[in-house]
Design a protein around this motif. Structure first.
Motif, mmCIF file in Angstrom:
data_model
loop_
_atom_site.group_PDB
_atom_site.id
_atom_site.type_symbol
_atom_site.label_atom_id
_atom_site.label_comp_id
_atom_site.label_asym_id
_atom_site.label_seq_id
_atom_site.Cartn_x
_atom_site.Cartn_y
_atom_site.Cartn_z
ATOM 1 N N LEU A 95 -2.347 -31.601 1.793
ATOM 2 C CA LEU A 95 -3.612 -30.885 2.320
ATOM 3 C C LEU A 95 -3.716 -29.201 1.808
ATOM 4 N N ASN A 96 -2.487 -28.745 2.265
ATOM 5 C CA ASN A 96 -2.329 -27.327 1.822
ATOM 6 C C ASN A 96 -2.332 -27.225 0.186
ATOM 7 N N TYR A 97 -1.693 -27.889 -0.559
ATOM 8 C CA TYR A 97 -1.979 -27.981 -2.064
ATOM 9 C C TYR A 97 -3.233 -28.131 -2.598
ATOM 10 N N VAL A 98 -4.041 -29.210 -1.639
ATOM 11 C CA VAL A 98 -5.272 -29.431 -2.403
ATOM 12 C C VAL A 98 -6.008 -28.184 -1.933
ATOM 13 N N ASP A 99 -5.865 -27.442 -0.753
ATOM 14 C CA ASP A 99 -7.046 -26.319 -0.242
ATOM 15 C C ASP A 99 -6.585 -25.154 -1.637
ATOM 16 N N ARG A 100 -5.503 -25.069 -1.836
ATOM 17 C CA ARG A 100 -5.008 -23.962 -2.818
ATOM 18 C C ARG A 100 -5.423 -24.218 -4.075
ATOM 19 N N GLN A 101 -5.308 -25.438 -4.650
ATOM 20 C CA GLN A 101 -5.706 -25.836 -6.031
ATOM 21 C C GLN A 101 -7.019 -25.888 -6.368
ATOM 22 N N ILE A 102 -8.006 -26.081 -5.328
ATOM 23 C CA ILE A 102 -9.229 -26.265 -5.726
ATOM 24 C C ILE A 102 -10.118 -25.279 -6.684
ATOM 25 N N LEU A 103 -9.608 -23.900 -6.504
ATOM 26 C CA LEU A 103 -10.173 -22.813 -7.002
ATOM 27 C C LEU A 103 -9.879 -22.673 -8.497
ATOM 28 N N ALA A 104 -8.533 -23.349 -8.759
ATOM 29 C CA ALA A 104 -8.131 -23.427 -10.291
ATOM 30 C C ALA A 104 -8.993 -24.356 -10.726
ATOM 31 N N LEU A 105 -9.356 -25.531 -10.399
ATOM 32 C CA LEU A 105 -10.149 -26.608 -10.763
ATOM 33 C C LEU A 105 -11.509 -26.410 -11.145
ATOM 34 N N LEU A 106 -12.121 -25.643 -10.293
ATOM 35 C CA LEU A 106 -13.316 -25.462 -10.199
ATOM 36 C C LEU A 106 -13.581 -23.931 -11.090
ATOM 37 N N LYS A 107 -12.513 -23.177 -11.498
ATOM 38 C CA LYS A 107 -12.640 -21.986 -12.145
ATOM 39 C C LYS A 107 -13.969 -21.977 -13.163
ATOM 40 N N PRO A 108 -14.025 -23.030 -14.136
ATOM 41 C CA PRO A 108 -15.003 -22.579 -15.173
ATOM 42 C C PRO A 108 -16.443 -23.008 -14.558
ATOM 43 N N SER A 109 -16.736 -23.637 -13.775
ATOM 44 C CA SER A 109 -17.994 -23.704 -13.128
ATOM 45 C C SER A 109 -18.303 -22.237 -12.086
ATOM 46 N N LEU A 110 -17.193 -21.798 -11.455
ATOM 47 C CA LEU A 110 -17.583 -20.609 -10.835
ATOM 48 C C LEU A 110 -17.640 -19.227 -11.484
ATOM 49 N N GLU A 111 -16.857 -19.421 -12.781
ATOM 50 C CA GLU A 111 -16.918 -18.056 -13.698
ATOM 51 C C GLU A 111 -18.549 -18.076 -13.858
ATOM 52 N N THR A 112 -18.932 -19.328 -14.279
ATOM 53 C CA THR A 112 -20.242 -19.150 -14.829
ATOM 54 C C THR A 112 -21.163 -18.791 -13.758
ATOM 55 N N GLU A 113 -21.135 -19.377 -12.722
ATOM 56 C CA GLU A 113 -22.277 -19.105 -11.407
ATOM 57 C C GLU A 113 -21.786 -17.517 -11.058
ATOM 58 N N PHE A 114 -20.727 -17.028 -10.807
ATOM 59 C CA PHE A 114 -20.649 -15.613 -10.473
ATOM 60 C C PHE A 114 -20.125 -14.853 -11.490
ATOM 61 N N ASN A 115 -19.955 -15.024 -12.733
ATOM 62 C CA ASN A 115 -19.806 -14.121 -13.796
ATOM 63 C C ASN A 115 -18.477 -13.492 -13.807
ATOM 64 N N TRP A 116 -17.391 -14.357 -13.366
ATOM 65 C CA TRP A 116 -16.051 -13.890 -13.109
ATOM 66 C C TRP A 116 -15.383 -13.587 -14.589
ATOM 67 N N SER A 117 -14.341 -12.517 -14.562
ATOM 68 C CA SER A 117 -13.470 -12.519 -15.751
ATOM 69 C C SER A 117 -12.331 -13.216 -15.497
ATOM 70 N N ASP A 118 -11.393 -13.388 -16.461
ATOM 71 C CA ASP A 118 -10.014 -13.852 -16.266
ATOM 72 C C ASP A 118 -9.281 -12.903 -15.091
ATOM 73 N N GLN A 119 -9.369 -11.616 -15.356
ATOM 74 C CA GLN A 119 -8.836 -10.417 -14.510
ATOM 75 C C GLN A 119 -9.310 -10.732 -13.076
ATOM 76 N N ASP A 120 -10.677 -11.081 -12.824
ATOM 77 C CA ASP A 120 -11.075 -11.077 -11.564
ATOM 78 C C ASP A 120 -10.529 -12.527 -10.892
ATOM 79 N N TYR A 121 -10.393 -13.495 -11.710
ATOM 80 C CA TYR A 121 -9.536 -14.805 -11.250
ATOM 81 C C TYR A 121 -8.029 -14.383 -11.128
ATOM 82 N N ALA A 122 -7.396 -13.831 -11.777
ATOM 83 C CA ALA A 122 -6.192 -13.382 -11.438
ATOM 84 C C ALA A 122 -5.960 -12.531 -10.151
#
Length: 417
Positions: free
Chosen positions: A28-55
């Motif tokens: 469950l620990n790794y499920v919680d931490r990996q969700i963000l990486a998997l949803l990165k494309p959708s969240l980038e679009t919604e919140f206008n993130w850059s690669d640097q924001d994600y990093a």
């Protein structure tokens, strides 16, 4: 049943109840931490993130976890598995759920900071459970089973989370994963398992000053530093790598990513089985442990070949071999820790090493954003990954020329004490 109405288990087989619970928690620990990486494309679009924001978000998690590791090993050694692990899982589950109400980069960074700090309890708790409840001959197998948990979490997440996000929205993914962690806490408190044997008295904790002067601690820390950077880089950037190199959209990227982690799980299992088998046929702990480490260090060398294949499935096989090697190597680093440190010091020693690994990982995560933004791609990053493990083994050999197992009589702790 005990006076409180909860089941009390004793004996050899019952110890595997602890392994099962640790397994689920780390998964469950790794499920919680990996969700963000998997949803990165959708969240980038919604919140206008850059690669640097994600990093920066990922780095905030790593920094928080690194700092927390300096205290969580100490915390587990003194509070005990029962209460300490429950607190950690409860806090990280609530932090995971908090992502659902984040409104921008700052909100996600805050949630990642708390998540990283709380999730750092998992590693020292898992290793301490093996050191406390299993003999040296059994310990590598217990660690191998436990070390498959991150991979199972990393397999389940890309298969389940994108579909869940499509059906119910990305917020539901964070809420469901965090809610499962709170259910785990309830079950954890209902279980009582006594060690097979213990001395009755709890050994005095070993002072950090003694650990920091010990060459074995330095060897473990450097090896964790060099190997953890690869794991955390892959965990954070692997979906993006498939998206960039092969044009895979979020809806399909989960399948090759899942294959990578299926292979990684095999590495954790073989990493526990192989040294146990070698010791069973008469090899010394030193020879069995270092030979196993060498095999896995060699297996990751071809990982850079991913840049020269045209199929995402071929890339998944190469990356999967790399993480197979990582997990086998990592399982044996934990085995090395339980070989050379007594039970009352394992949590602290692993915590120190994990601090080094998490802190150093920030550099590779940030280098990924820099490399991508400057058009260098993933080549330099994969080259670093391929050579890290031979370098780590070299430092172990230099600092600990012969692994001498700690006296088993020094191992003794009561679960929940």
């Amino acid at each position: 049943m005990n006076a409180g109405g909860t089941a009390t288990r004793t004996g050899g087989a019952a110890r595997w109840v602890i392994v099962a619970m640790v397994f689920v928690a780390i998964m469950l620990n790794y499920v919680d931490r990996q969700i963000l990486a998997l949803l990165k494309p959708s969240l980038e679009t919604e919140f206008n993130w850059s690669d640097q924001d994600y990093a920066n978000m990922v780095s905030a998690f790593q920094f928080s976890a690194a700092v927390a590791f300096l205290g969580t090993g100490w915390f587990i050694d003194r509070v005990g598995l029962k209460l300490g692990f429950a607190i950690g899982v409860a806090v990280w589950s609530l932090a995971g759920m908090a992502h659902a109400v984040a409104a921008g980069v700052t909100g996600f960074i805050l949630a990642r900071v708390v998540l990283g700090a709380a999730e750092s309890i998992g590693t020292p708790a898992a290793v301490k459970s093996a050191a406390t409840y299993f003999t040296q001959s059994e310990r590598s197998v217990a660690l191998g089973v436990g070390n498959t948990a991150p991979n199972i979490g990393a397999i389940v997440t890309p298969l389940a989370i994108p579909a869940l996000a499509v059906m119910f929205g990305w917020r539901a993914a964070f809420l469901v994963a965090g809610g499962l962690g709170l259910v785990w806490v309830v079950v954890w408190f209902l279980i009582r398992v006594q060690p097979v044997a213990h001395s009755g008295a709890v050994p005095a904790p070993i002072a950090w000053s003694a650990l920091l002067r010990d060459r074995k601690t330095l060897a473990l820390a450097i090896a964790k530093l060099l190997s953890d950077q690869v794991w955390f880089f892959m965990l954070s950037w692997l979906p993006d790598l498939f998206h960039r190199l092969f044009g895979l959209p979020q809806g399909t990227v989960g399948l090759p990513v899942a294959l990578v982690y299926v292979m990684a799980a095999g590495g954790a299992l073989t990493g526990g089985w192989l040294p146990t088998r070698l010791m069973a046929v008469g090899w010394s702990t030193n020879r069995a442990r270092k030979t196993t480490l060498l095999i896995y260090a060699l297996l990751i060398l071809p990982v850079s070949g991913v840049l020269f294949v045209s199929s995402p499935w071929s890339a998944a096989l190469l990356l999967g071999l790399g993480l197979f090697a990582h997990q086998g190597f990592s399982t044996n680093l934990f085995g090395f820790a339980t070989d050379v440190f007594p039970a009352q010091a394992v949590g602290s020693a692993v915590g120190i090493a994990a601090f080094c690994g998490n802190m150093w990982s920030i550099g590779l995560i940030q280098l990924a954003a820099f490399s991508l933004s400057h058009g260098w791609g993933y080549g330099p990053l994969l080259a670093i990954c391929s050579g890290s493990y031979l370098l780590a083994l070299g430092f172990i050999q230099l600092l600990v020329p012969v692994i001498e197992p700690v006296d088993e009589s020094e191992r003794g702790h009561v679960f929940g004490h």
